[in-house]
Scaffold this active site. Structure first.
Site, short mmCIF file in Angstrom:
data_model
loop_
_atom_site.label_atom_id
_atom_site.label_comp_id
_atom_site.label_asym_id
_atom_site.label_seq_id
_atom_site.Cartn_x
_atom_site.Cartn_y
_atom_site.Cartn_z
N ALA A 8 0.88 -1.13 -0.09
CA ALA A 8 0.15 -0.03 0.08
C ALA A 8 0.82 1.23 -0.06
CB ALA A 8 -0.90 0.15 1.25
N CYS A 9 0.61 2.13 -1.03
CA CYS A 9 1.55 3.22 -0.97
C CYS A 9 0.36 4.46 -0.73
CB CYS A 9 2.02 3.61 -2.28
SG CYS A 9 1.22 3.73 -3.50
N THR A 10 1.01 5.68 -0.64
CA THR A 10 0.22 6.93 -0.38
C THR A 10 -0.79 7.29 -1.40
OG1 THR A 10 1.83 8.32 -1.57
CG2 THR A 10 2.01 8.02 1.00
N THR A 16 1.99 0.76 -5.04
CA THR A 16 1.44 -0.52 -4.51
C THR A 16 1.51 -1.66 -5.28
OG1 THR A 16 -0.20 0.88 -3.36
CG2 THR A 16 -0.83 -1.52 -3.82
#
Length: 104
Positions: A8-10, A16
């Site tokens: 999970a990325c920002t 992601t």
């Protein structure tokens, strides 16, 4: 080694999915089993099953944000790494995790 994890990325988009693919490719190239769930702007994809989590030797969280469902990993060895590091050195990360698991 059996690995489960979450990517999970920002923004929940590029990093992601890149982190997920890099982890899968690296783990499989080293002979490990791996399942990675993604959490992002479109929700959860490839959700981990209870059996996958139960049977896992380690949990890899390739995350840059808070994720939902962390409590599922209670009692497991959890490694948390930023997505950028996973993208740059996935094989080294999997090798290091394998060393840590074998030493335990």
């Amino acid at each position: 080694m059996k690995i489960v994890g979450v990517a999970a990325c920002t923004s929940g988009i590029a990093h992601t999915y890149i982190a997920k693919e890099k982890l899968i490719k690296a783990a499989k190239s080293l002979g490990h089993e791996i399942w990675i769930e993604t959490q992002g702007t479109i929700g959860v994809e490839d959700a981990l099953t209870t059996n996958q989590i139960r049977d896992a030797d380690v949990v890899v969280l390739a995350i840059d944000i808070q994720i939902s469902g962390k409590e599922r990993f209670s009692g497991k060895k959890v490694i948390e790494i930023p997505t950028g590091r996973v993208i740059k050195s996935p094989v080294k990360i999997i090798q290091k995790i394998a060393e840590m698991i074998n030493e335990a």
